[in-house]
Structures are given as C-alpha cells and as structure tokens.
Write an enzyme that holds these catalytic residues in place. Structure first.
Site, mmCIF file in Angstrom:
data_model
loop_
_atom_site.group_PDB
_atom_site.id
_atom_site.type_symbol
_atom_site.label_atom_id
_atom_site.label_comp_id
_atom_site.label_asym_id
_atom_site.label_seq_id
_atom_site.Cartn_x
_atom_site.Cartn_y
_atom_site.Cartn_z
ATOM 1 N N GLU A 1 -0.605 9.099 -4.425
ATOM 2 C CA GLU A 1 -1.127 10.025 -3.412
ATOM 3 C C GLU A 1 -0.133 11.186 -3.189
ATOM 4 O OE1 GLU A 1 -0.846 8.455 0.595
ATOM 5 O OE2 GLU A 1 -2.593 9.597 1.265
ATOM 6 N N LYS B 1 -10.114 11.796 0.902
ATOM 7 C CA LYS B 1 -9.726 10.591 1.659
ATOM 8 C C LYS B 1 -10.495 10.503 2.981
ATOM 9 C CE LYS B 1 -5.392 8.478 3.368
ATOM 10 N NZ LYS B 1 -3.936 8.743 3.501
ATOM 11 N N CYS C 1 -4.680 5.228 -0.185
ATOM 12 C CA CYS C 1 -3.637 4.769 0.733
ATOM 13 C C CYS C 1 -4.179 4.080 1.994
ATOM 14 C CB CYS C 1 -2.697 5.931 1.061
ATOM 15 S SG CYS C 1 -1.074 5.345 1.619
HETATM 16 N N1 LIG Z 1 -0.291 7.917 3.478
HETATM 17 C C1 LIG Z 1 -0.840 6.905 4.111
HETATM 18 O O1 LIG Z 1 -2.048 6.780 4.171
HETATM 19 C C2 LIG Z 1 0.113 5.922 4.727
HETATM 20 C C3 LIG Z 1 -0.552 4.639 5.158
HETATM 21 C C4 LIG Z 1 0.407 3.715 5.810
HETATM 22 O O2 LIG Z 1 1.603 3.985 5.941
HETATM 23 C C5 LIG Z 1 -0.104 2.433 6.319
HETATM 24 O O3 LIG Z 1 -1.321 2.209 6.277
HETATM 25 O O4 LIG Z 1 0.711 1.618 6.782
#
Ligand SMILES: NC(=O)CCC(=O)C(=O)O
Length: 266
Positions: A40, A111, A146
């Site tokens: 990502e 996303k 993510c």
């Molecule tokens: N970039 C993100 O989506 C980080 C997600 C995260 O740190 C978490 O779900 O814990």
C-alpha cells in the site's frame, strides 16, 4: 501459479522518484512469476499523511506509467499496490492498480475503509464504494487494502463475487503485527481462499512498519512469511486448492443470511 510479494522498505530519506525507479527494477527482476504484488502507498508511506496531497497523482500518472511498463517488461500480472490518486474533482483516494502482462490496466480499487478514525487517511481521502474482482488465468482475485483486513463482510462480498485469491497490499505498523498475522489467517480460513498480504518494511513518519508479508492457503496454513526488512517473498500456489477445500469442507454453503435483529432492538 508463482506469486512474488515485494515487501518494499519505505523510508522518508528516499525520494519518491528514486523509489519508483527502484521498485520498477525489482518488478522487472520477477520475470517468470505469474503475479507480482506490491504494498500500500509505497510512494509516500501509508502513515506519511502530510505527503498524500503533495504526492497525489492522477490515476494515469507517473506511478501508473512506470508500473504498466514494468509489468509488460517482466511479462507478469502486476498488482502495483496502491497510490494516492487525485480524482479530477480534487478528491484523494487510496487506489490500487492491477496490470496485465502486456501492461494493460486490468482493475483499479479505491480503498473502502480508511484508517485514522478522526485524522490521517480517514479525513484526507475519500472512501471507495465498489468491490473489485479480476479474472486471471486459474484464479479470480479479490482486491482489498490494509485496514480493510479488519472488515470480514467486505471479503464475503468479494467471495460472493467469485474471488478465490484475496490480495491485500498494506502499510501495517509493527505495533499491531499480531493482528496482521491473525486477521490474514482468519480471512483465509473463513473464506476458504488464498490470502496474499504484502506489507512494507522500514520506518516513515516515525512509524516502524511490520514487514512480515504473508501468504496463507485456503485451509489457513501459512505458506510463506517474510521477515521485517525489504524482501521478495516468492511462493508457488495451486489455485485448484480453493475448489478442493470448498468441496471437501463446504462451510460456505451453510451460511444463514438475513438473520432477524434481537427482539429488544426492534
Ligand atoms: N494503512 C492502514 O490501513 C493501517 C491499518 C492499521 O494500522 C490497522 O488496521 O491496525
């Protein structure tokens, strides 16, 4: 099917242009793989919130161009991770791109679940609304990014749309590494699907990244897991395992949909 996950180190002392060139070279080195996956927001770092606006690109900007070319040079399907996309209306999105082995765009996924609660990505970027799948020879990919990993209903939606291999680019922090591994395995087991989860290494915006990209099979077995640093994780998958698992242990057929709310809430 040979998949290579490139766990890129995203450190802020490397200029975006240099990293883009370096990543394109790494993709070219994966010639012979069927599918290459990047993490990502690897141009900026997922936690470098102040960079999102500065580094945002139109969908068909420099990252798109470089990755389309790298995919066709290597002759691989390339899930190019995500980039900060600037829509023509000015809204930013965290958008993943998939290219075919001839460098043609095959899918784009914005996303859906933005991270940060009342700050960061959650306030700086718009939310995607559409589930995205893509048919490859031998398997159908379901795309997520993510923080999406924490929302099982998104993955069920992808499975209902035919997904057999769930691809999850991420910039997951070291602090919550235990959640990353647990959730990747949970999504694989409950959906009887492969999970290819590619994270970042390094430290940006003061947030050490977890690394530990992971490939899980439809039975929940970890086929391969990276260490904490920059690494290419290569694994051979048998896509027929999805159908075999779903046939031998047909739990997905036992879903009960449309349950009633508890009486007290009506
Ligand atoms: N970039 C993100 O989506 C980080 C997600 C995260 O740190 C978490 O779900 O814990």
């Amino acid at each position: 099917m040979r998949a290579s996950l490139i766990q890129i180190a995203v450190d802020e002392d490397e200029p975006v242009d240099s990293r883009r060139r370096r990543v394109a070279a790494l993709v070219r080195e994966q010639s012979g793989a069927d599918l290459v996956v990047l993490p990502e927001l690897w141009t900026t770092g997922a936690f470098a919130f102040e960079e999102f606006g500065r580094a945002a690109e139109p969908l068909e900007g420099p990252t798109y161009e470089a990755m389309a070319k790298a995919a066709s040079d290597a002759g691989v399907w390339l899930h190019a991770g995500s980039l900060p996309e600037r829509d023509p209306d000015g809204t930013l999105y965290n958008t993943s791109l998939l290219f075919s082995p001839s460098g043609e765009p095959a899918a784009a996924y914005r996303k859906i679940h933005r991270f940060g609660f009342d700050k960061g990505e959650a306030v700086l970027m718009g939310a995607g609304r559409d589930l995205v799948t893509a048919r490859l020879p031998g398997t159908t990919l379901g795309l997520a990014t993510c923080y999406d990993l924490r929302f099982p209903e998104l993955f069920r939606g992808l499975v209902d749309a035919g997904a057999e291999t769930l691809v999850i680019p991420a910039g997951w922090p070291e602090r919550r590494r235990a959640h990353w591994t647990l959730l990747a395995r949970a999504r694989a087991v409950e959906n009887q699907a492969f999970v290819l989860a590619c994270g970042t290494a390094g430290t940006h915006a003061g947030v050490p990244q977890a690394g530990h990209s992971i490939v899980v099979d439809p039975w929940g077995e970890v086929l391969a897991e990276a260490g904490p640093g920059e690494e290419v994780l290569t694994v051979d998958l048998d896509p027929a395992k999805v159908g075999a698992t779903r046939e031998q242990f047909p739990a997905l057929k036992d879903r009960v949909l449309g349950l009633e709310a508890p009486r007290s809430l009506r």
